[in-house]
Each structure stands twice: as structure tokens, then as C-alpha cells.
Design a protein around this motif. Structure first.
Motif, PDB file in Angstrom:
ATOM      1  N   ASP A  94       0.822  -1.217   0.000  1.00  0.00           N
ATOM      2  CA  ASP A  94       0.000   0.000   0.000  1.00  0.00           C
ATOM      3  C   ASP A  94       0.852   1.262   0.000  1.00  0.00           C
ATOM      4  OD1 ASP A  94      -2.196  -1.627   0.049  1.00  0.00           O
ATOM      5  OD2 ASP A  94      -2.609  -1.358   2.197  1.00  0.00           O
TER       6      ASP A  94
ATOM      7  N   SER B 211       1.488   3.301  -3.597  1.00  0.00           N
ATOM      8  CA  SER B 211       0.392   4.236  -3.402  1.00  0.00           C
ATOM      9  C   SER B 211       0.390   5.325  -4.473  1.00  0.00           C
ATOM     10  CB  SER B 211       0.509   4.884  -2.019  1.00  0.00           C
ATOM     11  OG  SER B 211       1.672   5.705  -1.965  1.00  0.00           O
ATOM     12  N   GLN B 212      -0.734   6.010  -4.576  1.00  0.00           N
ATOM     13  CA  GLN B 212      -0.848   7.098  -5.538  1.00  0.00           C
ATOM     14  C   GLN B 212       0.156   8.209  -5.237  1.00  0.00           C
ATOM     15  OE1 GLN B 212      -2.672   6.933  -8.200  1.00  0.00           O
ATOM     16  NE2 GLN B 212      -2.157   8.961  -8.988  1.00  0.00           N
ATOM     17  N   SER B 213       0.355   8.506  -3.957  1.00  0.00           N
ATOM     18  CA  SER B 213       1.304   9.564  -3.597  1.00  0.00           C
ATOM     19  C   SER B 213       2.728   9.172  -3.965  1.00  0.00           C
ATOM     20  CB  SER B 213       1.212   9.871  -2.096  1.00  0.00           C
ATOM     21  OG  SER B 213       1.470   8.708  -1.327  1.00  0.00           O
TER      22      SER B 213
ATOM     23  N   ARG C 113       3.582   7.185  -6.430  1.00  0.00           N
ATOM     24  CA  ARG C 113       3.675   7.269  -7.886  1.00  0.00           C
ATOM     25  C   ARG C 113       3.796   8.720  -8.346  1.00  0.00           C
ATOM     26  NH1 ARG C 113       1.760   2.537 -10.601  1.00  0.00           N
ATOM     27  NH2 ARG C 113       1.125   0.909  -9.130  1.00  0.00           N
ATOM     28  N   GLN C 114       3.035   9.601  -7.710  1.00  0.00           N
ATOM     29  CA  GLN C 114       3.057  11.000  -8.119  1.00  0.00           C
ATOM     30  C   GLN C 114       4.391  11.679  -7.837  1.00  0.00           C
ATOM     31  OE1 GLN C 114      -0.355  12.581  -6.043  1.00  0.00           O
ATOM     32  NE2 GLN C 114      -1.758  12.124  -7.744  1.00  0.00           N
ATOM     33  N   ARG C 115       5.129  11.147  -6.869  1.00  0.00           N
ATOM     34  CA  ARG C 115       6.443  11.710  -6.589  1.00  0.00           C
ATOM     35  C   ARG C 115       7.378  11.562  -7.784  1.00  0.00           C
ATOM     36  NH1 ARG C 115       5.837  12.431  -1.204  1.00  0.00           N
ATOM     37  NH2 ARG C 115       4.982  10.458  -0.509  1.00  0.00           N
TER      38      ARG C 115
ATOM     39  N   PRO D 221       7.444   2.358 -10.564  1.00  0.00           N
ATOM     40  CA  PRO D 221       6.506   1.467  -9.867  1.00  0.00           C
ATOM     41  C   PRO D 221       6.611   0.014 -10.317  1.00  0.00           C
ATOM     42  CG  PRO D 221       5.410   3.489 -10.567  1.00  0.00           C
ATOM     43  CD  PRO D 221       6.761   3.493 -11.207  1.00  0.00           C
TER      44      PRO D 221
ATOM     45  N   ARG E 296       7.257  -3.002  -7.775  1.00  0.00           N
ATOM     46  CA  ARG E 296       6.327  -4.126  -7.688  1.00  0.00           C
ATOM     47  C   ARG E 296       7.034  -5.458  -7.910  1.00  0.00           C
ATOM     48  NH1 ARG E 296       0.987  -5.234  -7.722  1.00  0.00           N
ATOM     49  NH2 ARG E 296       0.374  -3.046  -7.939  1.00  0.00           N
TER      50      ARG E 296
ATOM     51  N   GLU F 226       9.919   6.081   1.735  1.00  0.00           N
ATOM     52  CA  GLU F 226       8.592   6.572   1.371  1.00  0.00           C
ATOM     53  C   GLU F 226       7.829   7.065   2.597  1.00  0.00           C
ATOM     54  OE1 GLU F 226       5.353   7.905  -0.440  1.00  0.00           O
ATOM     55  OE2 GLU F 226       7.280   7.399  -1.378  1.00  0.00           O
TER      56      GLU F 226
END
Length: 222
Positions: free
Chosen positions: A172, A176-178, A180-182, A187, A191, A215
Motif C-alpha cells: 500500500d 500508493s498514488q502519492s 507514484r506522483q512523486r 513502480p 512491484r 517513502e
């Protein structure tokens, strides 16, 4: 001899011909250069070549000057200058002070340590035994089964936790979206590390723990 052991280690690591500090750095590195290039996002990963800090260059020069003829003593000096000072003593101090304890390391008394540093490598490994002199000195005072007992560390089962109770947190947080946005890490590569570790195909717990802490730090402070 110790030099043969170091050369054998070089073969095992696939980097035969490197000097002792380079072997040591490789053994202590969580992410080698090729993995860093795979991990970093497009903004810099493809061009990342790694850098050698001035501090590390100075440390290498110091090691060669202090122990020019002994690979074992070069390794030991590197341990004292890096892992012992920056990890083991730091962690023991932080954990003991967190519980109101003052700890001391009598074998690190500077007079004793300076004397031990001057002992030839073949004496330190007499008969191929690690800690040969210490075991010989303590033989009159400690039972044989204690002296010859295999070394026991204080590690925690991070590898098992990441496959068990910490698995949801790792997935998680790192995917996470945050995160990825960094745009710092790829990703798909993160994974793949998670999937390989959790499936038991490879052990990536050092890498995953470092990425997880990074993170979480970003999430708290950046």
C-alpha cells in the motif's frame, strides 16, 4: 591465506580483481549500480553512473596506508570506520538510552583496540578460527560449549514480516498514488521486488525496508 579468501570472495561476487575497499563496499551495498538505474525514474535513472565521494576516497587511502599488506586487517579497519561506528554503536546507544540504560563496550577501549589492530592477520586467524585470541584468553574462565557456540546475532525477521504482517503496508505504501506522483521510483520495478520477495523467489528485504522507510519519511516530512 586471507588474501586467497578475499580473491575467492571476489569471484563469488563477480567482481574479481577489485581491491578490498571495493569488495567491502559491494558487500555492504543494498542496491548496486545496475539496480539503481532500474529503480530510479526516467528523470535520472538511465544516466546514473554512481559517484565516489571524496570521503570514501580518503577512507580508502587511509586503509591502504594503515594496513598495506593484510586484506583481513583492511576489512577490519573498514568495519571499525563504517559499520561499527555508523550502525552497531549508534543502534546500541539509541536502543539502550530509549530504556534509560547506559551501555559500555569494554572490548572497544581505545588502548585494547589499538593493540589488537597491530596483531598480524595470521595470528588473529590462528588455526583458521575467528576470534582465536579472544577464545584462547577466555578458555580458563568460560565453559567450552559457550566459547565454541556459533555466533548469534540480534537481527529481526524482517524478511518474514514483509511476507506476513508487513506485506499490506509495504504494497500500500510503496505502490500508493502519492508514491507514484512523486515520480522518483519506477513502480513496475518496485512491484517486481515486492512480488519476488513475497513469493519467496528472492530475498529483497533489505531493499524493501530501505524503500519503505524512504517513502514513509517522504510522507511525513516532504
Amino acid at each position: 591465506t586471507t588474501n586467497r579468501l578475499v580473491r575467492a570472495l571476489g569471484y563469488l561476487l563477480g567482481i574479481h580483481g577489485r581491491n578490498v575497499p571495493e569488495l567491502y563496499a559491494h558487500a555492504r551495498t543494498i542496491l548496486p549500480g545496475a539496480d539503481v538505474r532500474s529503480l530510479l525514474a526516467d528523470f535520472g535513472g538511465a544516466n546514473w553512473q554512481g559517484t565516489e565521494s571524496e570521503e570514501w576516497s580518503q577512507l580508502q587511502a587511509k586503509i591502504f596506508e594503515m594496513a598495506p599488506d593484510s586484506s583481513l586487517n583492511q576489512f577490519l579497519l573498514l568495519e571499525v570506520q563504517t559499520y561499527l561506528a555508523n550502525t552497531l554503536l549508534r543502534d546500541s546507544d539509541a536502543m539502550s538510552m530509549a530504556h534509560g540504560l547506559e551501555t559500555r563496550s569494554p572490548l572497544l577501549d581505545h588502548v585494547l583496540l589499538e593493540w589488537a589492530a597491530g596483531i598480524p592477520a595470521d595470528v588473529k586467524l590462528a588455526g583458521g578460527r575467528s576470534k582465536a585470541l579472544l577464545k584462547r584468553a577466555m578458555a580458563p574462565y568460560l565453559p567450552r560449549e559457550l566459547i565454541d557456540r556459533p555466533k548469534m546475532g540480534f537481527g529481526v525477521p524482517i524478511d518474514e514480516w514483509l511476507r506476513g504482517p508487513l506485506k499490506p503496508l509495504a504494497y500500500d505504501t510503496l505502490l500508493s498514488q502519492s508514491a507514484r506522483q512523486r515520480g522518483l521510483l519506477r513502480p513496475d520495478y518496485v512491484r517486481s521486488l515486492l512480488d519476488e520477495h513475497c513469493a519467496g523467489r528472492r530475498d529483497h528485504h533489505y531493499r524493501l525496508l530501505a524503500l519503505l522507510m524512504l517513502e514513509l519519511l517522504f510522507g511525513m516530512w516532504i
